[in-house]
Write a protein that holds these residues in place. Sequence first.
Motif, PDB file in Angstrom:
ATOM      1  N   THR A 157       0.842  -1.192   0.000  1.00 36.39           N
ATOM      2  CA  THR A 157       0.000   0.000   0.000  1.00 36.39           C
ATOM      3  C   THR A 157       0.877   1.242   0.000  1.00 36.39           C
ATOM      4  O   THR A 157       1.727   1.417   0.888  1.00 36.39           O
ATOM      5  CB  THR A 157      -0.929   0.030   1.216  1.00 36.39           C
ATOM      6  N   ALA A 158       0.702   2.060  -1.032  1.00 36.42           N
ATOM      7  CA  ALA A 158       1.413   3.337  -1.116  1.00 36.42           C
ATOM      8  C   ALA A 158       0.535   4.432  -0.532  1.00 36.42           C
ATOM      9  O   ALA A 158      -0.689   4.423  -0.697  1.00 36.42           O
ATOM     10  CB  ALA A 158       1.749   3.650  -2.561  1.00 36.42           C
TER      11      ALA A 158
ATOM     12  N   GLN B  59      -4.274   6.607  -0.302  1.00 35.76           N
ATOM     13  CA  GLN B  59      -3.549   5.345  -0.207  1.00 35.76           C
ATOM     14  C   GLN B  59      -4.069   4.416  -1.292  1.00 35.76           C
ATOM     15  O   GLN B  59      -5.262   4.399  -1.588  1.00 35.76           O
ATOM     16  CB  GLN B  59      -3.671   4.714   1.173  1.00 35.76           C
ATOM     17  N   ILE B  60      -3.139   3.675  -1.910  1.00 34.34           N
ATOM     18  CA  ILE B  60      -3.506   2.822  -3.033  1.00 34.34           C
ATOM     19  C   ILE B  60      -2.577   1.617  -3.075  1.00 34.34           C
ATOM     20  O   ILE B  60      -1.393   1.704  -2.697  1.00 34.34           O
ATOM     21  CB  ILE B  60      -3.437   3.618  -4.367  1.00 34.34           C
ATOM     22  N   THR B  61      -3.100   0.489  -3.521  1.00 32.97           N
ATOM     23  CA  THR B  61      -2.324  -0.736  -3.614  1.00 32.97           C
ATOM     24  C   THR B  61      -1.433  -0.701  -4.851  1.00 32.97           C
ATOM     25  O   THR B  61      -1.867  -0.284  -5.935  1.00 32.97           O
ATOM     26  CB  THR B  61      -3.259  -1.952  -3.696  1.00 32.97           C
ATOM     27  N   VAL B  62      -0.196  -1.152  -4.689  1.00 34.10           N
ATOM     28  CA  VAL B  62       0.727  -1.213  -5.826  1.00 34.10           C
ATOM     29  C   VAL B  62       1.465  -2.547  -5.805  1.00 34.10           C
ATOM     30  O   VAL B  62       1.655  -3.156  -4.749  1.00 34.10           O
ATOM     31  CB  VAL B  62       1.755  -0.062  -5.815  1.00 34.10           C
TER      32      VAL B  62
ATOM     33  N   ASN C 111       5.076  -4.709  -7.302  1.00 34.28           N
ATOM     34  CA  ASN C 111       6.498  -4.384  -7.404  1.00 34.28           C
ATOM     35  C   ASN C 111       6.912  -4.000  -8.822  1.00 34.28           C
ATOM     36  O   ASN C 111       8.106  -3.933  -9.116  1.00 34.28           O
ATOM     37  CB  ASN C 111       7.353  -5.551  -6.912  1.00 34.28           C
ATOM     38  N   ASP C 112       5.936  -3.791  -9.670  1.00 37.28           N
ATOM     39  CA  ASP C 112       6.202  -3.283 -11.021  1.00 37.28           C
ATOM     40  C   ASP C 112       5.034  -2.376 -11.375  1.00 37.28           C
ATOM     41  O   ASP C 112       4.117  -2.772 -12.094  1.00 37.28           O
ATOM     42  CB  ASP C 112       6.346  -4.418 -12.019  1.00 37.28           C
ATOM     43  N   ALA C 113       5.040  -1.174 -10.838  1.00 30.65           N
ATOM     44  CA  ALA C 113       3.884  -0.282 -10.983  1.00 30.65           C
ATOM     45  C   ALA C 113       4.334   1.166 -11.073  1.00 30.65           C
ATOM     46  O   ALA C 113       5.459   1.518 -10.683  1.00 30.65           O
ATOM     47  CB  ALA C 113       2.931  -0.454  -9.801  1.00 30.65           C
ATOM     48  N   ILE C 114       3.438   1.979 -11.607  1.00 30.98           N
ATOM     49  CA  ILE C 114       3.654   3.423 -11.627  1.00 30.98           C
ATOM     50  C   ILE C 114       2.431   4.086 -11.016  1.00 30.98           C
ATOM     51  O   ILE C 114       1.303   3.835 -11.445  1.00 30.98           O
ATOM     52  CB  ILE C 114       3.883   3.942 -13.052  1.00 30.98           C
ATOM     53  N   ILE C 115       2.662   4.904 -10.024  1.00 34.59           N
ATOM     54  CA  ILE C 115       1.592   5.680  -9.403  1.00 34.59           C
ATOM     55  C   ILE C 115       1.559   7.037 -10.099  1.00 34.59           C
ATOM     56  O   ILE C 115       2.598   7.678 -10.267  1.00 34.59           O
ATOM     57  CB  ILE C 115       1.846   5.875  -7.904  1.00 34.59           C
TER      58      ILE C 115
ATOM     59  N   ALA D  18       7.981   6.018   2.380  1.00 34.55           N
ATOM     60  CA  ALA D  18       6.930   6.140   3.387  1.00 34.55           C
ATOM     61  C   ALA D  18       5.795   7.032   2.898  1.00 34.55           C
ATOM     62  O   ALA D  18       4.627   6.813   3.244  1.00 34.55           O
ATOM     63  CB  ALA D  18       7.522   6.691   4.683  1.00 34.55           C
ATOM     64  N   SER D  19       6.112   8.044   2.086  1.00 34.81           N
ATOM     65  CA  SER D  19       5.085   8.938   1.551  1.00 34.81           C
ATOM     66  C   SER D  19       5.482   9.368   0.140  1.00 34.81           C
ATOM     67  O   SER D  19       6.609   9.841  -0.081  1.00 34.81           O
ATOM     68  CB  SER D  19       4.922  10.171   2.440  1.00 34.81           C
ATOM     69  N   ILE D  20       4.573   9.184  -0.793  1.00 36.41           N
ATOM     70  CA  ILE D  20       4.814   9.598  -2.183  1.00 36.41           C
ATOM     71  C   ILE D  20       3.886  10.773  -2.462  1.00 36.41           C
ATOM     72  O   ILE D  20       2.671  10.609  -2.631  1.00 36.41           O
ATOM     73  CB  ILE D  20       4.537   8.446  -3.158  1.00 36.41           C
TER      74      ILE D  20
END
Length: 528
Positions: free
Chosen positions: A24-25, A67-70, A72-76, A121-123
Amino acid sequence: MKKTFTIILINLLITIAFGQNTQTATGVVFHDLNGNGRQDRREPGLAGVAVSNGVDLVLTDATGKYQITVSNDAIISVIKPSGYNYPVNANRLPQFFYIHKPQGSPKLRYEGVAPTGPLPASINFGLVSGNPSDKFTIAVFSDTQPYSEEEIGFYDRSIVEELVGIKGVDFGITLGDLVGDRPDFFEPLNKATARIGLPWFHVMGNHDMNFDVTNPFHADESFERVYGPANYAFNHGKVHFISLDNIIYPNPYSDASYVGGFREDQFQFIENTLKYVPKDYLIVISTHIPVFNEFPHGETFLNIHRERLFKILKDRPFTLSLSGHTHTQRHHFFGANEGWLQEKPHHHYNVATASGDWWSGSPDSKGIPDAIMRDGTPKGYNFIHFDGNQYVIDFKAAGYNPDYRMQLYGPKVVPHNFRFRGEFFANVFQGSENCLVEYRINDGNWSPMRYVIEQDPTVSALRYQWDSAEKLPVGVRPSNPALTYHLWKVRMPTRLPLGQNTIQVRVTDLHGRVFTDQFKFEVVSVAE
């Protein structure tokens, strides 16, 4: 059976890529009032802003947090609301995304994304103040497509140079084939485009891919390194822009290397982003490959995928789609016979390319190829002017006066009152079957010209000059002529006064604007 297995394998690889080790990002979307890239004490968080992981969307809360699920190969990425802009880097590329690839891209011929390490921790995403008006203009390029450093120079000196310092344009977008199978040319190309001085978005094309991948999900690794997500969206005025990679590679349906279409995750992304867009917004979908089929037989874009896209858009009264790829220019209007589910047709605009006919043809005084496209359209670019959910399109031929909107062709000499089969043609670059094209001779009455779909004789004549030359011409031989979908003709008259005569052409375009041009020719007696 082999094709079915290939389709299942591709979908499985993509599913694995999306589902691996989810986390979770979290972060904040805020108004970056001073533009320093970080949230200072008096800079508020922005509520109700959409953030995406490439498939799902969430909205920020009252303080701008999300907050959103990501995987290990993702772009937010953040989908900016109208009235705000993205910050840009030194090459004027919008910075609206964070790449999360802890292990980086697989080893490829052309550089991908370096390992990003653990999830921060925070994007946070800062947005800067933008144009608050619903009236704005954008620039649209397609297929800049240099195959060499010399061709990057052609692009810089012919297209970019015309636009350096332009005012009254909010941003630009290039509709794929940014380069010619050379992802290492992304940086020098961006450096050239940055001279224009506008924020610039990019769509991925089939010549921008990593062709040495084992998993098709990774075909955009070099693109992602430079431009971020190949699928993204944003709002500007009363327009919702959606940019999509619509290249299915490898092609599981035929022997062709790729085909136009979408993946399941992309359909989900389109559906999810539209949930948060008002119904009175214009939806502009930008892709590389046209969503129509280029040829009478076979599929260059998968029919079943177009049908699904049209179902998603069936309750959207204001739509426009854009593409490049063909190196021709064409307005296509989808009706019920092609699966469009509304009374008003859907407008798809396949735009003229910046590289024209792949930087071919005779060089001008600056050494830049004329590169006239196979349908007779000059190399060039477009401006689209938006007013709320309405739009007007303007094509600009590179190196020509803005009034150059059509190419007229006909015999220079006509026999007086004698049997003659010569024809007069008007190639209206921005034309379609929905335009009215009329002609008159020597200030006579206006009469309609006949719309035809055939080769432009101007293009055929240029190719003949190359093939009949007894000395090898300078430059690259142009491609053979293609069908033109913006061509009108009439039979040349012969019952005219001897001497010089004039044909005037009047065009009423898609937007109701009127343009004129004229063609002069000589009428001579048969004895002469």
